[in-house]
Design an enzyme around this catalytic site. Structure first.
Site, PDB file in Angstrom:
ATOM      1  N   HIS A  11     -28.372 -40.666  40.238  1.00 45.92           N
ATOM      2  CA  HIS A  11     -29.063 -40.428  38.973  1.00 45.92           C
ATOM      3  C   HIS A  11     -28.242 -41.121  37.897  1.00 45.92           C
ATOM      4  O   HIS A  11     -27.024 -40.958  37.854  1.00 45.92           O
ATOM      5  CB  HIS A  11     -29.171 -38.922  38.712  1.00 45.92           C
ATOM      6  CG  HIS A  11     -30.141 -38.592  37.627  1.00 45.92           C
ATOM      7  ND1 HIS A  11     -29.901 -38.920  36.318  1.00 45.92           N
ATOM      8  CD2 HIS A  11     -31.348 -37.981  37.651  1.00 45.92           C
ATOM      9  CE1 HIS A  11     -30.934 -38.526  35.578  1.00 45.92           C
ATOM     10  NE2 HIS A  11     -31.823 -37.952  36.366  1.00 45.92           N
ATOM     11  N   HIS A  49     -30.058 -37.308  45.026  1.00 44.67           N
ATOM     12  CA  HIS A  49     -31.129 -36.935  45.961  1.00 44.67           C
ATOM     13  C   HIS A  49     -30.969 -37.742  47.239  1.00 44.67           C
ATOM     14  O   HIS A  49     -30.687 -38.934  47.179  1.00 44.67           O
ATOM     15  CB  HIS A  49     -32.493 -37.217  45.328  1.00 44.67           C
ATOM     16  CG  HIS A  49     -33.664 -36.741  46.148  1.00 44.67           C
ATOM     17  ND1 HIS A  49     -34.255 -35.509  45.944  1.00 44.67           N
ATOM     18  CD2 HIS A  49     -34.325 -37.318  47.176  1.00 44.67           C
ATOM     19  CE1 HIS A  49     -35.256 -35.365  46.809  1.00 44.67           C
ATOM     20  NE2 HIS A  49     -35.317 -36.436  47.576  1.00 44.67           N
ATOM     21  N   GLU A  63     -31.315 -17.371  53.621  1.00 44.15           N
ATOM     22  CA  GLU A  63     -30.599 -18.223  52.671  1.00 44.15           C
ATOM     23  C   GLU A  63     -29.109 -18.216  53.008  1.00 44.15           C
ATOM     24  O   GLU A  63     -28.533 -17.176  53.277  1.00 44.15           O
ATOM     25  CB  GLU A  63     -30.837 -17.711  51.241  1.00 44.15           C
ATOM     26  CG  GLU A  63     -29.989 -18.378  50.169  1.00 44.15           C
ATOM     27  CD  GLU A  63     -30.146 -19.889  50.109  1.00 44.15           C
ATOM     28  OE1 GLU A  63     -31.290 -20.373  50.072  1.00 44.15           O
ATOM     29  OE2 GLU A  63     -29.111 -20.586  50.118  1.00 44.15           O
ATOM     30  N   ASN A  83     -31.246 -26.475  45.192  1.00 36.87           N
ATOM     31  CA  ASN A  83     -31.330 -27.546  44.193  1.00 36.87           C
ATOM     32  C   ASN A  83     -32.495 -27.332  43.230  1.00 36.87           C
ATOM     33  O   ASN A  83     -32.476 -27.854  42.119  1.00 36.87           O
ATOM     34  CB  ASN A  83     -31.492 -28.895  44.889  1.00 36.87           C
ATOM     35  CG  ASN A  83     -30.162 -29.539  45.234  1.00 36.87           C
ATOM     36  OD1 ASN A  83     -29.106 -28.965  44.970  1.00 36.87           O
ATOM     37  ND2 ASN A  83     -30.211 -30.713  45.817  1.00 36.87           N
ATOM     38  N   GLY A 110     -39.555 -36.471  39.118  1.00 35.41           N
ATOM     39  CA  GLY A 110     -40.745 -35.613  39.079  1.00 35.41           C
ATOM     40  C   GLY A 110     -41.447 -35.510  40.423  1.00 35.41           C
ATOM     41  O   GLY A 110     -42.308 -34.650  40.612  1.00 35.41           O
ATOM     42  N   GLY A 116     -39.504 -32.002  35.725  1.00 36.34           N
ATOM     43  CA  GLY A 116     -40.799 -31.377  35.960  1.00 36.34           C
ATOM     44  C   GLY A 116     -41.449 -31.849  37.239  1.00 36.34           C
ATOM     45  O   GLY A 116     -40.786 -32.394  38.122  1.00 36.34           O
ATOM     46  N   ALA A 126     -39.866 -34.923  43.378  1.00 33.23           N
ATOM     47  CA  ALA A 126     -39.246 -33.934  44.272  1.00 33.23           C
ATOM     48  C   ALA A 126     -39.934 -32.591  44.109  1.00 33.23           C
ATOM     49  O   ALA A 126     -40.238 -31.903  45.093  1.00 33.23           O
ATOM     50  CB  ALA A 126     -37.755 -33.808  43.997  1.00 33.23           C
ATOM     51  N   GLU A 132     -36.689 -31.599  50.495  1.00 28.68           N
ATOM     52  CA  GLU A 132     -35.696 -32.677  50.570  1.00 28.68           C
ATOM     53  C   GLU A 132     -35.113 -32.856  51.970  1.00 28.68           C
ATOM     54  O   GLU A 132     -34.550 -33.911  52.286  1.00 28.68           O
ATOM     55  CB  GLU A 132     -34.574 -32.425  49.552  1.00 28.68           C
ATOM     56  CG  GLU A 132     -33.710 -33.647  49.290  1.00 28.68           C
ATOM     57  CD  GLU A 132     -32.632 -33.424  48.233  1.00 28.68           C
ATOM     58  OE1 GLU A 132     -32.708 -32.402  47.506  1.00 28.68           O
ATOM     59  OE2 GLU A 132     -31.727 -34.265  48.147  1.00 28.68           O
ATOM     60  N   GLU A 170     -33.882 -36.731  32.733  1.00 31.31           N
ATOM     61  CA  GLU A 170     -34.595 -37.999  32.570  1.00 31.31           C
ATOM     62  C   GLU A 170     -35.643 -37.907  31.464  1.00 31.31           C
ATOM     63  O   GLU A 170     -35.921 -38.885  30.768  1.00 31.31           O
ATOM     64  CB  GLU A 170     -35.271 -38.361  33.906  1.00 31.31           C
ATOM     65  CG  GLU A 170     -35.902 -39.717  33.918  1.00 31.31           C
ATOM     66  CD  GLU A 170     -36.150 -40.192  35.357  1.00 31.31           C
ATOM     67  OE1 GLU A 170     -35.414 -39.781  36.261  1.00 31.31           O
ATOM     68  OE2 GLU A 170     -37.087 -40.959  35.549  1.00 31.31           O
TER      69      GLU A 170
END
Lengths: 217, 492
Positions: free
Chosen positions: B285, B427, B76, B84, B469, B91, B471, B456, B298
């Site tokens: 977004h 995104h 990492e 992210n 939802g 969800g 992703a 991603e 959302e």
């Protein structure tokens, strides 16, 4: 010229007597040399373990570090450690690699010294980084004899009153102590890099992360 | 800053002479070997190295371990794991699940595939879409088997039915998913190293053979040798330069991404010949609070929130896809709007109390009071609310085409709330080209041996627009997929 005269008058006896004299003096000379080396060694070792040694050659980079040992700034890690009797080498365990690394960086100038703040950093690609090979993680800082914390839950409980508990590692894994707790410069609450609301919880004397675009979910 | 640059320039100027002098001095002291060792990277060897510890990386690590690859490492770049995924609010989309059946929701994989394809403007890669949707229920079950339960259903923009699976208590999914995956990683004894930025991939005879990383704190370099590598480094939503390069019109928008989302994985893969797809498709977004980049989930619109402009008018179907709602917002006076909801919606969504705590929400006991707090015309706002409530009650048809689901209640329960929002970078749909085995592809369509990618960092799946939802569905389905195929490759 005198040698020549001695040599011509009687070379044989001179060859016999001179080694005898040397044999008598040699142990004394060597003894003195050894004693001097030992005394110097003990002295060097004692000196080596003080801030003065660190500052003897590398004047510019070490001035700030040495001065902060007695700065009385309770938010500066190095000051707090010095006040509780810790010495440089208690944390900077002197391995050959580290000493060579530091010497190389000093000689090559691969460090950044800010005149305004009198702070020393290493720098690469414009990014300031810590200047130590010590990895300040829980194995190092929380070891027996230092910050004796037997379980990470104990650590978590110490800051349970904060809205975002920085010692609750369940969401983000185990964070290195030194990522927030800086010894030679201002400590940083790294949570603020993403959590805008954590800015309100930055302790006195600490900094918030500077490259934060805001509070994110 | 100028002082700093001056110092750097000076340092650079003297570095060569200094290094020469250092080497000369050190060789005289017999330190030459040590100095050489420092100049060379450290070396560690694993079967599998996974770059990135977000949802895709952690899922892949757990799956690979469960398939017998125990000598693996997760690398990492940031001081914390999660990426992210930690920010993920709503969800995970999935079809034909037990939770949907229990709630009496009729859904099929075909419907999910169609929604995803249409939502992506018919640009998505049908193989990738089909794989994701067909395996979405299996992924929900996989999570359940790993003590991560997502069974609270919500409807998201562009979805024909309720198929967004949320944590039981309605909290942000990242707060359940990341700690849940991390607990599985820790219980298996899988190591995660932090502050390690991978700068290149190691190759051997055309096969990927590991990753080269730099410690961001100490600058120590390490070669992590491995038989296979999974790239799960996320997108480039926090990299202004890359966004400016691929989509300059939105480069100055705030970003909802974590600071680690720099596109590193795309660049290191490109450097060894990986192809990319759809890099210009960057999603904004529509509901981002602009001063703090805080995303208003959302699911809050799905639960009944409305968007009103400066004139206190609704202007679009709030349940539309993210790109469409964002575009509509930018056509409103002063390019912002208010996301408004009542106490019913507020209490169902835990995140709402966070907006209150952060001081982002206006609150009032009456619609007129809310209008005043938001500097809107009270009469106009009351008319907008009344018209909306008539639509909810089924007495009127929405001119913007929104058909509120049965669970949406009238905007009527005090107190009322509003958050001022506008679009934000969210995104990056583009990324490295992969096939449905998560193999990274070159431009000729052949796979780079030993290199896999999930999440991603990949492109193609979402086409030109990602549905909310999808992703989380992608990272879990393809995290499992990558763990599986990497394990099979190593064991072959």
């Amino acid at each position: 010229m005198a040698d020549k005269d001695v040599g011509t008058s009687g070379p044989a006896p001179a060859q016999e007597t001179e080694p005898k004299k040397k044999r008598k003096k040699a142990p004394i000379v060597w003894g003195i040399v050894i004693v001097v080396i030992v005394v110097l060694g003990i002295g060097f070792n004692a000196w080596h373990n003080t801030p003065g040694f660190c500052n003897a050659i590398c004047h510019t980079p070490m001035d700030y570090t040495v001065e902060t040992l007695s700065s009385n700034d309770p938010t500066l890690g190095v000051t707090v450690h010095a006040q509780s009797g810790e010495e440089c080498l208690d944390c900077h365990v002197p391995t050959l690699n580290e000493q060579v690394s530091e010497a190389t960086k000093w000689m090559s100038g691969d460090y950044y010294y800010d005149d305004a703040t009198q702070m020393l950093y290493e720098e690469k690609d414009g990014q300031l980084i810590d200047y130590s090979d010590v990895i300040p993680n829980e194995q190092f800082c929380l070891r027996s004899g230092c910050h004796d914390v037997t379980t990470l839950d104990e650590l978590k409980n110490k800051t349970s009153d904060m809205a975002l508990n920085p010692h609750d590692f369940s969401q983000h894994g185990y964070v290195n102590c030194g990522d927030c707790h800086k010894m030679h410069r201002q400590s940083v609450l790294i949570c603020t890099q993403c959590h805008g609301e954590a800015v309100a919880e930055v302790p006195d004397g600490w900094a918030a992360s500077t490259d934060n675009e805001g509070g994110l979910e | 800053m100028s002082e700093k640059i001056t110092r750097r320039s000076f340092v650079k100027g003297t570095a060569i002479a200094g290094a020469g002098a250092a080497m000369l001095g050190l060789s005289g002291c017999g330190y030459k070997d040590s100095a050489k060792a420092l100049a060379e990277p450290k070396s560690e060897t694993y079967d599998l190295v996974i770059i990135g510890s977000g949802g895709a990386g952690l899922t892949a690590a757990v799956e690979a371990h469960d398939k017998g690859i125990t000598n693996l490492l997760v690398i990492e770049k940031m001081p914390v794991c999660g990426g992210n995924s930690s920010h993920s609010s709503s969800g995970m989309n999935a079809s034909e699940t037990a939770a949907q059946k229990a709630a009496g929701i009729e859904d099929t994989n075909e419907l999910f595939i169609n929604d995803t394809y249409v939502g992506g403007h018919n640009m998505g890669d049908m193989d990738l879409i089909t794989y994701m949707c067909d395996n979405s229920n299996a992924a929900i079950e996989w999570l359940g088997n790993h003590d991560i339960v997502l069974d609270n259903l919500a409807k998201m923009g562009g979805a024909s039915v309720k198929r967004c699976h949320r944590p039981t208590d309605g909290s942000a999914v990242g707060l359940t998913l990341v700690p849940g995956l991390l607990a599985n990683v820790q219980s298996r004894g899988i190591d995660v190293v932090y502050n390690q930025r991978v700068t290149s991939l190691l190759t051997d005879n055309g096969k990927v053979a590991g990753a080269h990383a730099v410690d961001t704190q100490t600058l120590q370099e390490t070669d992590y040798h491995a038989k296979a590598v999974i790239i799960a480094t996320g997108g480039f939503g926090y990299n202004r330069d890359m966004i400016r390069k691929y989509q300059p019109s939105i480069a100055d928008f705030p970003s909802t991404n974590t600071p680690g989302s720099q596109g590193d994985g795309i660049i290191i893969a490109q450097n060894i010949g990986a192809d990319t797809v759809g890099m210009e498709y960057i999603q904004t977004h529509p509901t981002v609070e602009q001063t703090t980049s805080t995303l208003v989930a959302e699911a809050i619109r799905g639960a009944g929130a409305i968007l009103v402009n400066k004139d206190a008018q609704r202007f679009f179907n709030e349940e539309g896809t993210r790109d469409a709602v964002s575009a509509a917002e930018l056509e409103q006076p002063d390019k912002f709007s208010w996301c408004m909801y009542d106490a019913n919606v507020h209490d169902k969504n835990k995140a709402c109390s966070k907006y209150d705590k952060m001081g982002l929400s206006k609150k009032a006991d009456t619609v007129a009071g809310l209008a005043q707090a938001c500097d809107l015309d009270p009469t106009a706002l009351q008319a907008t609310v009344d018209a909306w409530n008539a639509i909810v009650a089924g007495d009127a048809t929405d001119e913007f085409g929104r058909k509120p689901q049965e669970t949406v209640q009238p905007f009527a329960t005090a107190p009322f709330y509003a958050v001022k929002i506008a679009p934000g970078i969210h995104h990056t749909m583009g990324g490295v080209r992969v096939n449905d085995k998560t193999e990274v592809l070159k431009s000729d369509g052949t796979a780079i041996p030993g290199l896999f990618a999930a999440g991603e960092v990949t492109g193609g799946l979402h086409g030109a627009n990602r549905l909310g939802g999808n992703a989380v569905c992608d990272i879990v389905v393809n995290g499992i997929n990558a763990g599986n195929h990497a394990a099979a490759y190593i064991n072959a």
